[in-house]
Design a protein around this motif. Structure first.
Motif, PDB file in Angstrom:
ATOM      1  N   ARG A 217      36.489  42.256  44.995  1.00  0.00           N
ATOM      2  CA  ARG A 217      35.025  42.151  45.014  1.00  0.00           C
ATOM      3  C   ARG A 217      34.409  42.341  43.631  1.00  0.00           C
ATOM      4  O   ARG A 217      33.483  41.612  43.236  1.00  0.00           O
ATOM      5  N   LYS A 218      34.892  43.311  42.880  1.00  0.00           N
ATOM      6  CA  LYS A 218      34.321  43.622  41.563  1.00  0.00           C
ATOM      7  C   LYS A 218      35.112  42.987  40.411  1.00  0.00           C
ATOM      8  O   LYS A 218      34.815  43.223  39.237  1.00  0.00           O
ATOM      9  N   ALA A 219      36.093  42.183  40.750  1.00  0.00           N
ATOM     10  CA  ALA A 219      36.926  41.571  39.710  1.00  0.00           C
ATOM     11  C   ALA A 219      36.256  40.323  39.145  1.00  0.00           C
ATOM     12  O   ALA A 219      35.545  39.604  39.850  1.00  0.00           O
ATOM     13  N   LYS A 220      36.477  40.074  37.861  1.00  0.00           N
ATOM     14  CA  LYS A 220      35.977  38.842  37.256  1.00  0.00           C
ATOM     15  C   LYS A 220      36.825  37.661  37.741  1.00  0.00           C
ATOM     16  O   LYS A 220      38.031  37.788  37.947  1.00  0.00           O
ATOM     17  N   ALA A 221      36.186  36.517  37.904  1.00  0.00           N
ATOM     18  CA  ALA A 221      36.870  35.338  38.441  1.00  0.00           C
ATOM     19  C   ALA A 221      38.081  34.941  37.601  1.00  0.00           C
ATOM     20  O   ALA A 221      39.096  34.487  38.136  1.00  0.00           O
ATOM     21  N   GLU A 222      37.995  35.116  36.292  1.00  0.00           N
ATOM     22  CA  GLU A 222      39.080  34.689  35.408  1.00  0.00           C
ATOM     23  C   GLU A 222      40.357  35.497  35.608  1.00  0.00           C
ATOM     24  O   GLU A 222      41.436  35.079  35.194  1.00  0.00           O
ATOM     25  N   THR A 223      40.249  36.655  36.264  1.00  0.00           N
ATOM     26  CA  THR A 223      41.422  37.496  36.513  1.00  0.00           C
ATOM     27  C   THR A 223      42.107  37.149  37.837  1.00  0.00           C
ATOM     28  O   THR A 223      43.184  37.676  38.126  1.00  0.00           O
ATOM     29  N   LEU A 224      41.502  36.287  38.627  1.00  0.00           N
ATOM     30  CA  LEU A 224      42.037  35.952  39.946  1.00  0.00           C
ATOM     31  C   LEU A 224      43.107  34.866  39.870  1.00  0.00           C
ATOM     32  O   LEU A 224      43.129  34.069  38.934  1.00  0.00           O
ATOM     33  N   SER A 225      43.958  34.842  40.867  1.00  0.00           N
ATOM     34  CA  SER A 225      44.913  33.744  40.993  1.00  0.00           C
ATOM     35  C   SER A 225      44.146  32.459  41.305  1.00  0.00           C
ATOM     36  O   SER A 225      42.986  32.499  41.733  1.00  0.00           O
ATOM     37  N   LYS A 226      44.823  31.328  41.127  1.00  0.00           N
ATOM     38  CA  LYS A 226      44.190  30.040  41.419  1.00  0.00           C
ATOM     39  C   LYS A 226      43.755  29.967  42.878  1.00  0.00           C
ATOM     40  O   LYS A 226      42.670  29.465  43.200  1.00  0.00           O
ATOM     41  N   GLY A 227      44.594  30.492  43.761  1.00  0.00           N
ATOM     42  CA  GLY A 227      44.262  30.474  45.177  1.00  0.00           C
ATOM     43  C   GLY A 227      43.030  31.301  45.502  1.00  0.00           C
ATOM     44  O   GLY A 227      42.169  30.870  46.295  1.00  0.00           O
TER      45      GLY A 227
END
Length: 299
Positions: free
Chosen positions: A124-134
């Motif tokens: 929830r609080k993570a930046k999008a760039e740190t997320l996996s592609k999925g």
């Protein structure tokens, strides 16, 4: 009926991207628009969204020209992804919802529900760039319908998702349908279209090859796919009347018949008092029909 595309054509100088396209999507339906790359799918989406004008023909929603409806009725997941890398997940969802006229208070329940539904609570609080592609794909998908649109377009929604997350997405699409959302989506993965859609339109170079019921499309070919397990050789099967092609699988044969009427004679010939482990006659899959109609493959 909700969306009606009537004799729509889109030309760019000497190139015709969409040529006299017509189909109807009923309210609360999931409708598939399929075709190879360059078939005119994205152009059609853009005309529905009023991002491009039609050269000819009309597009209406609930009887009103698509140019004149409230744009907040629409939701769109483009094939090209576009979330903000440095923005936190929940902030993205509030941002896109507020762009569509919803207040933060109105959005809170939906944001909380879909974050939990897509198993993103710890992100929830993570930046999008740190997320996996999925996970980025899941965030962008939620953003496309967080404002609860009446009509939702999903362009290749399953791209980048593993099998578990594909099932999660399919469940969400069916849930939106149950809530009354009308959905138009495109996918190169025919099994997804086959599983979710009752009706579809098949495009080739901007021309509709078929628009209507998936079952009616299958009935055009008949039950000509015969799957069997037998000790007989491929050559013996190929020599039987009515057998067009024989594909050798890992532990079975898949026969393509000229007509389903030949199945009984093949069964009698194979059986001959012997045990048959498998003998299954069925319609062609959408993938097989697609290859035949669009790719010119023999089925």
């Amino acid at each position: 009926m909700a969306l009606v595309i009537n004799e729509v054509t889109k030309r760019y100088q000497d190139f015709t991207a969409v040529d006299h396209l017509s189909f109807t999507i009923e309210k609360g339906e999931i409708f598939g628009l399929i075709g190879q790359n360059g078939a005119g799918k994205t152009t059609t989406f853009r005309m529905i969204l009023d991002l491009q004008e039609t050269t000819e023909g009309t597009i209406t929603w609930d009887g009103t020209n698509i140019n004149n409806i409230n744009r907040d009725l629409l939701g769109y997941l483009p094939e090209e992804r576009g979330i903000f890398p440095a923005m936190k997940v929940e902030d993205q969802l509030y941002f896109f919802g507020e762009l569509r006229g919803k207040s933060r208070k109105e959005l809170k329940k939906e944001v909380d529900y879909w974050i939990d539904r897509f198993e993103l609570e710890d992100k929830r609080k993570a930046k999008a760039e740190t997320l996996s592609k999925g996970n980025q794909q899941k965030v962008q998908l939620i953003a496309s319908f967080i404002h609860q649109p009446a009509f939702l377009i999903l362009d290749e929604p399953f791209s980048g998702l593993d099998p578990v997350n594909k099932d999660l997405l399919k469940g969400a699409i069916l849930e939106l349908k149950d809530k009354g959302t009308t959905i138009l989506f495109s996918s190169h993965q025919m099994e997804n279209v086959e599983e979710l859609c009752d009706h579809l339109c098949l495009l080739k170079r901007g021309v509709s090859l078929y628009a209507g019921s998936l079952l009616d499309l299958k009935k055009q070919y008949g039950k000509t796919k015969l799957t069997i397990r037998t000790e007989l050789s491929k050559e013996t099967l190929e020599s039987m009347e009515g057998v067009k092609y024989v594909h050798v699988g890992k532990d079975q044969y898949i026969l393509t018949l000229a007509d389903e009427k030949y199945a009984q004679a093949i069964f009698d010939s194979i059986f001959d008092g012997k045990y048959i482990e498998k003998f299954s006659l069925d319609y062609l899959s959408l993938d097989e029909i697609f290859k035949d109609k669009v790719g010119g493959k023999n089925v």
